[in-house]
Scaffold this motif. Sequence first.
Motif, mmCIF file in Angstrom:
data_model
loop_
_atom_site.group_PDB
_atom_site.id
_atom_site.type_symbol
_atom_site.label_atom_id
_atom_site.label_comp_id
_atom_site.label_asym_id
_atom_site.label_seq_id
_atom_site.Cartn_x
_atom_site.Cartn_y
_atom_site.Cartn_z
ATOM 1 N N LYS A 50 0.685 -10.410 -21.822
ATOM 2 C CA LYS A 50 0.585 -11.833 -22.122
ATOM 3 C C LYS A 50 0.738 -12.703 -20.875
ATOM 4 C CE LYS A 50 2.321 -11.004 -26.738
ATOM 5 N NZ LYS A 50 3.371 -11.239 -27.704
ATOM 6 N N PHE A 51 1.092 -12.105 -19.745
ATOM 7 C CA PHE A 51 1.268 -12.894 -18.533
ATOM 8 C C PHE A 51 -0.076 -13.402 -18.033
ATOM 9 C CE2 PHE A 51 5.369 -10.878 -18.440
ATOM 10 C CZ PHE A 51 6.171 -11.896 -17.959
ATOM 11 N N PRO A 52 -0.099 -14.629 -17.540
ATOM 12 C CA PRO A 52 -1.373 -15.200 -17.094
ATOM 13 C C PRO A 52 -1.846 -14.598 -15.770
ATOM 14 C CG PRO A 52 0.414 -16.685 -16.563
ATOM 15 C CD PRO A 52 1.008 -15.550 -17.369
ATOM 16 N N ILE A 53 -3.117 -14.657 -15.566
ATOM 17 C CA ILE A 53 -3.690 -14.305 -14.275
ATOM 18 C C ILE A 53 -3.681 -15.597 -13.472
ATOM 19 C CG2 ILE A 53 -5.714 -13.399 -13.075
ATOM 20 C CD1 ILE A 53 -4.173 -11.402 -14.933
ATOM 21 N N THR A 100 -0.849 -14.331 3.150
ATOM 22 C CA THR A 100 -0.208 -15.538 2.637
ATOM 23 C C THR A 100 0.319 -15.297 1.227
ATOM 24 O OG1 THR A 100 -1.731 -16.857 3.970
ATOM 25 C CG2 THR A 100 -0.518 -18.009 2.243
ATOM 26 N N ALA A 101 -0.411 -14.521 0.433
ATOM 27 C CA ALA A 101 0.031 -14.192 -0.930
ATOM 28 C C ALA A 101 1.332 -13.399 -0.902
ATOM 29 C CB ALA A 101 -1.052 -13.414 -1.658
ATOM 30 N N CYS A 118 -3.971 -10.772 -8.958
ATOM 31 C CA CYS A 118 -4.434 -12.055 -9.519
ATOM 32 C C CYS A 118 -5.458 -12.706 -8.599
ATOM 33 C CB CYS A 118 -3.252 -13.015 -9.715
ATOM 34 S SG CYS A 118 -2.173 -12.620 -11.091
ATOM 35 N N LEU A 119 -5.159 -12.731 -7.305
ATOM 36 C CA LEU A 119 -6.064 -13.374 -6.351
ATOM 37 C C LEU A 119 -7.366 -12.600 -6.204
ATOM 38 C CD1 LEU A 119 -3.399 -14.514 -3.768
ATOM 39 C CD2 LEU A 119 -4.752 -15.967 -5.287
ATOM 40 N N SER A 134 -7.780 -8.187 -13.380
ATOM 41 C CA SER A 134 -6.867 -8.804 -14.353
ATOM 42 C C SER A 134 -5.981 -7.747 -14.998
ATOM 43 C CB SER A 134 -7.648 -9.550 -15.439
ATOM 44 O OG SER A 134 -8.368 -10.613 -14.888
ATOM 45 N N ARG A 135 -6.578 -6.614 -15.344
ATOM 46 C CA ARG A 135 -5.797 -5.506 -15.917
ATOM 47 C C ARG A 135 -4.792 -4.981 -14.907
ATOM 48 N NH1 ARG A 135 -8.719 -1.051 -19.247
ATOM 49 N NH2 ARG A 135 -6.551 -0.482 -19.251
#
Length: 191
Positions: A50-53, A100-101, A118-119, A134-135
Amino acid sequence: MAKSGDDIAKALTKAGLTDAKNAALIQSLVESGVLELVQDMGAAVYAAKKFPILTTAQILDRLIAETDAVSDYSVARLLDISRATVSRWRVGKGTMGDDTAQVAAKLLGEDPDYLLACLNAERSQSAASRYGFSRLARLAKGLSIVKKAQAAALSGLAVITLVLSAPVENVQAAQGLERSGDALRSIHYTQ
């Protein structure tokens, strides 16, 4: 849903993992919540779905919300990049780089693997690549939750095991105390 202590004891008995020697340990694990925590690890992996990307803009917003940064300029200073770079990211012209991430992940207390995935999903050109990253991001988030839960569970288990397996003299020594006559004294002051 977490099981009660009786349910856990029944399951352990059914599996042949209980006897008089382990009864005190099992009771301590139930009372301390360690077994419940271990059960909840599976739920954590499921919940991570359920966590957002996160996008670059959302990461910037979180940096402002969760650090001392009050503006994009202060975020740029935190990340050691130019204000123009942050402005480009805000309007959707480019994404945060991997190095940077990693810095942003440390500032936010996030797992770097989660932010990197995510990035990469944000950078992806095809729907299939976006879906794959995303997975991976959700998997990384779930694994970071499990790692934290495992560390807490193992710490609790180690303490309980040491206390239950140590003779009373060793427990007193571990507390930094030594019996001398009727009084307890710190071992740091004995000769």
